[in-house]
Design an enzyme around this catalytic site. Structure first.
Site, short mmCIF file in Angstrom:
data_model
loop_
_atom_site.label_atom_id
_atom_site.label_comp_id
_atom_site.label_asym_id
_atom_site.label_seq_id
_atom_site.Cartn_x
_atom_site.Cartn_y
_atom_site.Cartn_z
N ASP A 86 0.82 -1.22 0.00
CA ASP A 86 0.00 0.00 0.00
C ASP A 86 0.85 1.27 0.00
O ASP A 86 0.35 2.35 -0.32
CB ASP A 86 -0.92 0.00 1.21
CG ASP A 86 -0.15 -0.09 2.50
OD1 ASP A 86 0.29 0.95 3.02
OD2 ASP A 86 0.04 -1.22 3.02
N ASP A 138 9.59 -12.27 -4.13
CA ASP A 138 9.36 -12.92 -2.85
C ASP A 138 10.37 -12.38 -1.83
O ASP A 138 11.59 -12.45 -2.04
CB ASP A 138 9.54 -14.43 -3.05
CG ASP A 138 9.38 -15.20 -1.75
OD1 ASP A 138 8.73 -14.67 -0.82
OD2 ASP A 138 9.90 -16.32 -1.66
N ASP A 157 6.35 -5.67 6.76
CA ASP A 157 4.97 -5.17 6.73
C ASP A 157 4.14 -6.21 5.98
O ASP A 157 3.76 -6.03 4.83
CB ASP A 157 4.97 -3.82 6.00
CG ASP A 157 3.61 -3.17 5.98
OD1 ASP A 157 2.64 -3.78 6.47
OD2 ASP A 157 3.51 -2.05 5.44
#
Lengths: 285, 285
Positions: A86, A138, A157
């Site tokens: 985000d 990844d 996060d």
């Protein structure tokens, strides 16, 4: 018509938000992604149905994942963010003029692109600062291949330890974090929650692994109303810094970084945990 | 069949618990009273549909309303509890051998009687300790008539400022609390929540009134997962004690009172509030 988003916090416990508009829905390579708009929470998005970010309380999560470590070591220069699609964590980190490098490794490019489109409040800094490099990879693999001792700070996060986030709760991952951190290095990780049994189970598992990996390993809490129980935790692990004894409160306050949740008094307070949480973390219950 | 209890935390925000049994439902002289049983939360009860107490997290509320004041003044002898019909606050106060008098003033006798029947975890001490006297009266009237300087501690364990709890959020009430408190006196009050607008409004109103009444007036926070947003507050007001500077941590710890939430580190930590909450309380936003 009434449209409600509902998350089951436990099998018999639900949290629901009335939706003004289901803005977007897609299945990416990794997960189901949905964006909604609500009156109380503004725009929010979910991954596999789990609440990730709302415009109303994202400042709490992003303040707490970022500023605690920066107040312990205001000289942090090289930062690795794992997850955080985000953009809110990157936004907070990039507020520090002393930060030179921010590598952000998000497995799902679609999360970033959709947040850029629908959540400019968190994502708008992702294409505006040349200190930041985005990697759509990844995170576990990224830290395996990163250079030893390179980063001063790693911010994990992540989602919960199911689905794409699972590898970020393993001993292999924590060991690699330790390896790629400098001697000043600090690891902050999403540490789940102590209240509901299923989350407390993951909290204990994560903590026992990190405790074995790092010489200093503490946990701090904050109020995150849109997450299950509203009682959420981050882990603070490091090679040499104690998060309370080593806080540079004056130095941090001189930076003049305005925050809505974090402050240097709260920094100390948030490590003072309820007795039942301390016992869980110490494996006494 | 699925049976769900739902509380609207805001008009567009709901919290729901699957109910195994609706144990009891009645309309008393003052309010609608309901008892339920659920798997995750055990027995819980509501007043006018609002969550009051669950077996799972009542320890958090009752630890925090009681032990903070007792650690600041372990010599407290005379205690007035306003509200608290479930008995959990009285239970915690009565654990102190130094406490000599506990007057508990609950407007609705039915709440007490039903909790004695269905919630022995909180209510069982209400008829077992001759230091305790129960008054089924209006708390506002009770403090108007009580003797000046008599109590060392007043615990306002009230509902929200609508319905029967309304009078307990008035200047007249706070002034009378101050009058009936000794020079060592401490007032703890249910202080609502900073997150959702409607609750934050009441929080600010209460605080501005108490701040004008008492020379020392602070607010502390705790994680209460079954209340709206899970972010809840108590107010600490007193004539001379500062809740942090004047904590007698060693003395309190020597009492050997085992608690599941409260501890003397958390005591200090819980007064460290998020910046947005401090600004609200200071009327800066």
């Amino acid at each position: 018509m009434d449209l409600w988003y509902t998350e089951n916090h436990q099998e018999d416990t639900k949290f629901s938000i009335k939706v003004q508009e289901h803005i977007h829905s897609e299945k990416s390579e990794f997960q189901q992604i949905d964006f909604f708009r609500s009156e109380t929470f503004g725009t929010f998005f979910t991954l596999d149905g789990y609440m990730m970010v709302t415009e109303k309380d994202e400042f709490i999560y992003h303040d707490m994942i970022t500023h605690v470590s920066m107040a312990v070591n205001p000289n942090i220069k090289k930062v690795l963010i794992i997850g955080g699609g985000d953009g809110g964590t990157a936004r907070e980190v990039l507020r520090y003029p002393g930060v030179e490098v921010v590598d952000m490794v998000e497995i799902d490019e679609r999360v970033v692109r959709l947040c850029q489109q629908y959540l400019p409040l968190t994502a708008s800094k992702l294409d505006q600062d040349n200190r930041l490099t985005l990697y759509f990879e990844d995170g576990l693999k990224f830290v395996q291949e990163a250079d030893e001792g390179y980063y001063d700070l790693i911010l994990v996060d992540s989602t919960d330890p199911i689905g794409p986030g699972e590898g970020l709760f393993t001993v292999a991952f924590y060991n690699n974090c330790k390896r790629v951190l400098s001697e000043e290095g600090i690891l902050i990780n999403q540490h789940e929650s102590p209240y509901y049994a299923s989350y407390a189970h993951e909290m204990k598992r994560a903590h026992s692994k990190i405790k074995e990996t790092f010489p200093i390993s503490k946990v701090y809490q904050f109020h995150m109303p849109t997450y299950p129980s509203g009682h959420w935790l981050f882990g603070f692990a490091s090679k040499k810094y104690d998060p309370i004894k080593d806080i540079k409160a004056d130095e941090w306050n001189k930076l003049g970084i305005e925050t809505k949740y974090y402050n240097t008094d709260l920094h100390v307070g948030c490590f003072m945990l309820p007795t039942y949480v301390k016992k869980q973390l110490d494996n006494e219950e």
